[in-house]
Every structure is written in C-alpha cells, then in structure tokens.
Design an enzyme around this catalytic site. Structure first.
Site, PDB file in Angstrom:
ATOM      1  N   SER A   1      -0.159  35.594  19.355  1.00 15.44           N
ATOM      2  CA  SER A   1      -0.410  35.756  20.793  1.00 15.44           C
ATOM      3  C   SER A   1      -1.666  36.544  21.163  1.00 15.44           C
ATOM      4  CB  SER A   1       0.803  36.409  21.460  1.00 15.44           C
ATOM      5  OG  SER A   1       1.817  35.465  21.634  1.00 15.44           O
TER       6      SER A   1
ATOM      7  N   LYS B   1      -2.089  44.057  29.193  1.00 11.40           N
ATOM      8  CA  LYS B   1      -1.119  42.964  29.272  1.00 11.40           C
ATOM      9  C   LYS B   1       0.142  43.473  29.965  1.00 11.40           C
ATOM     10  CE  LYS B   1       1.097  39.535  26.195  1.00 11.40           C
ATOM     11  NZ  LYS B   1       1.310  39.121  24.793  1.00 11.40           N
TER      12      LYS B   1
ATOM     13  N   SER C   1       0.328  34.113  23.885  1.00 10.43           N
ATOM     14  CA  SER C   1       0.840  34.529  25.175  1.00 10.43           C
ATOM     15  C   SER C   1      -0.084  35.480  25.928  1.00 10.43           C
ATOM     16  CB  SER C   1       2.197  35.201  24.991  1.00 10.43           C
ATOM     17  OG  SER C   1       2.062  36.449  24.326  1.00 10.43           O
TER      18      SER C   1
END
Lengths: 95, 497
Positions: free
Chosen positions: B183, B78, B159
């Site tokens: 997330s 990420k 997210s």
C-alpha cells in the site's frame, strides 16, 4: 474447497454482517474465486514446517503490572454513540 | 509561488534553516496548492488553521536557531494515523466523525521533529485496496493522465492513494503512508514518487488503525529517495506501547545514501518473471539491472522458489487478521451506531451499514479461514508458507545484499477497472506481498514513463533492518534513471501560469 450459499450465510452471521438475498449469489461467486486461489497451496508439502508467527525474532516484552495512566473517562467516552454518567449505553441485554 | 512547490524536502529544510524562506510561506503555498487540486480528492480533512499555527511556531523556533530534523516542513498524513483532535476516518463510514483523543506514535515523532500537518489524506477503506476507489469519501484521482487516453481518469494506486496523489501533485512535500501488502510501494510506482516500507517493527503501530497487525507497517512517501529517508528517520522509533516494535536502532540513513553500489551483489529472482508480466515492464526491469551493473554492482540470478504462493498466503493471513481487528467496530464505544432495540441487531446493522463492500468481503474471508474445521487447511497452512517464504529470502540473502524486482505489473489502470473482479485487483500486489509477509524493508523508485506516458517504478528489497542498503540502491537507481517527468497536471498548471 468452495463454499455454498448456506456457508456464506453462516459466515455472515458469525461476522455480524447481513447479506441480502439479492447480493448472495455475487458474494458466494466472488468468495469462491478467491478461495480457489487459496487451494494452490495444496501443492506444497508443509507437514514438517513450523508455522511462522513472529517475523522479527524479537521476543514480546512484558511490562510491570503498574498503573501508569488513567483517570480520563471523559476522553474514553468522547466518541461513544451513547453515554450516561460515564458509562457506554447499549440496548438492554438482560430481560 | 511555484518556487516553493519545486523544492524537495531536503532543499526546503536547508533553506528554512538558513532563514532563506519561512515555514509560513511554504505552508501557505501548499495550502493554496491543495485548494487548486481539490478535484483529485487526495485529502479527506484539510487542517488549515492548525497548519498556519504550526508553521508560525516552527518559524519562531527556527528564528532562535532551534528546531528538529523536520522543522517547518509541511506534510500530509494518511487518514489511518490517529491525530489528537483531528478527525480520523480510515476512509470508512464506520469512523466518519471520529475524533481521537490521542496521537499515534509515528505522528508524535513527526511533530516533535518540527513537522507541520497540512491534512489527512484519502485511502482505500481501512487500507484495503490497490486503487483508492473503495473510500467512503470517494475515489482519489491520479494527477497523471496517459497520452493515448488523456480524457480517462487514472487511479493513483492504493491503499495510500491520497498520499501518493498529494505528493505527485505537489500538494504536500511528503506524506506518511502505511503498507500491509504493497500500500505504499504500489501507489508510489503508479504516481511516479518514492515510497519505503521499512522493516516490520521499525515504525510503531500504536495509534494506527489496524488492518493486519503482523503485516502493517508505516513508511514515507516523497519525491526523492533522500526525502523519503529523512522522513523515515523521523518516523521510526522504539515504542514500548507496540509490543512488536523493534529495539534495533535505526542508523543514520543519509550517511551512505550516495555511496556507490560498486561491489554490492544485487539479486534478480527468476520467479518474478511471471507469464503475466507485460513485456514493457520486463524491459524496464532489465534497464534497472543494467543501471546497477553499470554502477559496478554484481548481478546475481537467484531463485525464490515459493514466490507463486505468496499471494494466496497473503490473502489468507491479511483477511484473517482483519476479521479479528475489525470485530471492535460494534457501535458501542466509538464510530457509527445504527440504533436497534436488540443488541445483536444493533451490531449487525451497524456493521452492515458501516463497512463497504471490499471490507465486508475480507471480513467474510477472514472469518472463513479462521473458522472451525478450516483453520488448519488455511490459516495454519498460510503461516507455514510464511516460514518457507522466509527461508527462500534467507538463502538468497546469503548470496546477495539486495534484490531488484518490478514494483507493479504495469502502469496505472483507469478508475473503475478491476472493480468487479476482486481477484484481478488482488493480483496487483503480486510483487509487493512477499516482502510484507517476511517483514523485509523495501523501496519503490520511479525509473521511467511507459509508452503511454505513465510512471513505473522498480522495487529494491533488503535484509531485515538493512534500510541503509535499500536507500543506497534506490538512490543509485534514481540517479542513473534520471526520472524527472512531472505529472500531466503539474505540467498543465505550469503552462497556464
């Protein structure tokens, strides 16, 4: 509780964010929708409840006051928008 | 080529160690897959050359019979984890072009274990969102489409939406994510993959761009529970550079993973059966309860009375911490600077131009709840609520070993839905924020497809530092649910070939 346009402007100033006059109504409305949700917490009596600030129960550790690294000024300033001789450069702050 | 992509992380690891396949072959297959699925916008940066070099080095170690627990496994990270020499953006204009000169502890652990970096995945800006539509680099598209509206693009969740989409679309074997209020788990549920949010403190936060420091926790996203457990094992460590890092040693998660849940007590909290829970999700939850019952678990109905207050508590705490953490973006030391003659104007213009709408909204909210005269009413109150929520869970865990709940209210929504209604978007997190506020480990496991053909997951919560029970119950759900569906996109590509 809810906020008005003036409070929204004060908050924006504190946060160093500019809200244009065009956006102001929407910003205030959206913030108030969320703040209205917060007010649900008023239903709960928390007078005798301690605030929880540490969820793992681990005590924060202290490290010895020793120099363990350093000497890489170039790395630290490598992403800076403006640098001069190893210093961060900003607009003049003292007249 | 697809043979490589079909391997789970565990299978690939075994075949790499047996020298049956090479990391170079595996990495090449994934890099071409990334290219073939570029339209999903799952990656912000693809580290092609670094990946090929890393794969060659892993192959050399494997040839000598050496290597770590992820030797030669190519993964995605990420774009919230700082990676030395590789652009790290948090999907914000503020950090566009930012190149860290250091490596986050979690990613250091991964490279030390032999993993190979494929690239940095897209996310909601500064990890604030549940749809991955707030990224400066554009929305991420889910590789899943519904059967009733197959022309409509769906969100992968957020997210960690880029990581979820990449794992689901098979453009990464596995990926790292971060979870502040859901997330990792919500995008895992929406994308038909497994995601684990470990106990707060398990994975070091050092080098992860901060959102809400008392909630942020890194974790794995993968195709199977076993794969996620292997990745988590490599990510977790005690780190003196993170003052909240836990010294408790992570047990070997694979030891008990296939152990039966017979004799375990599984709690089902009545308060999660909220009015807005669609009947379909409620039934899927019931199926999950039946699966665990049929495997010999004792189902215990429990009460977590303060559950309905978790969401407002979260949306006070998280923006408060975010407004403090994001004060560092001032255009002085790194990131965007909009030049002005006057320093206050420079701060204001930089922050106004550099942050997106949702980030600004949360900074304003955080500024409000921390401001003089409102601090006691909001922030202090929320910290007290956090204690009550913990008390609820402590009482429940006196009676049960783990808790089973839905991960999300429903399956994935369309890109653009909930966009103009932040509150509706925040409600996405209703089942995931309680574990975040209390620090508990939790997993989302895909169990079925909805009527319209989209995946839905269930969530298992465990006691603090008891990831073992979480993966054991998660693995049981996975085994009994036999979720084998593949994304519309994967099916489509396989058909074309």
């Amino acid at each position: 509780m809810s906020i008005d346009k003036l409070t929204a402007k004060t908050l924006a100033n504190l946060a160093r964010i500019k809200i244009s006059e065009d956006e102001l109504d929407d910003v205030v409305e959206n913030l108030n929708t969320i703040i209205l949700m917060f007010n649900k917490l008023d239903e709960v009596d928390t007078l005798r409840v301690e605030p929880l600030t540490n969820i793992t129960g681990n005590f924060l550790s202290q490290s010895d006051d020793l120099i363990i690294d350093g000497g890489y000024q170039n790395q630290i300033t490598s992403n800076a928008p403006k640098v001069d001789r190893g210093f961060f450069v900003v607009p003049r702050v003292i007249d | 080529m697809n043979d490589f992509l079909d391997l789970s992380l565990a299978e690939a690891r075994a075949r790499l160690a047996a020298r049956d396949i090479s990391s170079t072959e595996l990495t090449k297959a994934y890099l071409s897959r990334i290219e073939a699925t570029a339209n999903l916008n799952a990656y912000i940066t693809i580290t092609h050359d670094q990946a090929m070099l890393g794969a060659a080095q892993a192959d050399a170690r494997l040839a000598k019979g050496k290597g770590g627990i992820l030797e030669g496994i190519c993964i995605a990270v990420k774009d919230l984890f700082c990676t030395n020499g590789v652009q790290t953006t948090a999907a914000s204009r503020m950090l566009d072009g930012f190149i860290p000169t250091y490596e986050s502890t979690v990613t250091s652990n991964l490279w030390n274990a032999g993993a190979v970096l494929l690239g940095k995945t897209n996310l909601d800006e500064f990890a604030m969102g549940s749809s991955n539509t707030t990224s400066y680099y554009g929305a991420v598209e889910s590789p899943w489409r519904s059967t009733d509206a197959s022309d409509k693009k769906r969100v992968p969740g957020g997210s960690s939406g880029g990581s979820a989409a990449a794992v689901a679309a098979r453009s990464a074997i596995a990926a790292t994510g971060t979870d502040t209020g859901g997330s990792i788990r919500q995008p895992a549920s929406f994308s038909g993959i497994v995601g684990i949010k470990p106990t707060y403190g398990r994975c070091s936060r050092w080098g992860i761009i901060a959102f809400a420091s008392s909630l942020d926790q890194a974790g794995p996203m993968a195709r199977t529970v076993e794969d996620a457990a292997i990745l988590l094992q490599a990510m977790a460590s005690y780190d003196p550079k993170d003052s909240t890092s836990a010294k408790t040693t992570m047990p070997n998660l694979l030891v008990d993973i296939n152990k039966s849940v017979k004799g375990m007590s599984i709690g089902v909290p009545i308060e999660y059966r909220i009015d807005s829970l669609p009947e379909e999700t409620s039934k899927i939850w019931d199926h999950g309860i039946d699966y665990l019952k049929s495997e010999g678990a004792d189902i215990v109905h429990i009460s977590l009375p303060h559950t309905k207050y978790a969401l407002p508590t979260y949306y006070i705490i998280a923006p408060a911490e975010a407004s403090s953490n994001l004060a560092r973006y001032d255009g002085v030391r790194y990131g965007l600077r909009i030049n002005e003659q006057n320093i206050t104007d420079m701060y204001t213009h930089t922050r106004t131009e550099g942050f997106g709408e949702e980030v600004k909204r949360r900074i304003l909210l955080g500024t409000y709840v921390l401001s003089s005269g409102y601090y006691d009413a909001y922030y202090l109150k929320a910290q007290k609520m956090r204690n009550l929520l913990r008390h609820d869970f402590n009482q429940a865990f006196d009676k049960v070993d783990a808790i089973l709940t839905p991960t999300t209210l429903s399956d994935a929504f369309e890109i653009g839905d909930n966009k103009d209604d932040p509150l509706k978007m925040y409600l996405q997190d209703v089942f995931t924020v309680p574990a975040s506020l209390v620090g508990l480990p939790s997993i989302s496991v895909p169990v079925t497809l909805s009527k319209r053909g989209l995946p839905i997951g269930l969530q298992v919560l465990g006691r603090m530092f008891d990831e073992n029970s979480v993966v054991r119950v998660g693995r049981t759900l996975e085994r009994t649910a036999e979720f084998k569906a593949m994304t519309t996109l994967v099916n489509g590509i396989l058909k074309d070939e």
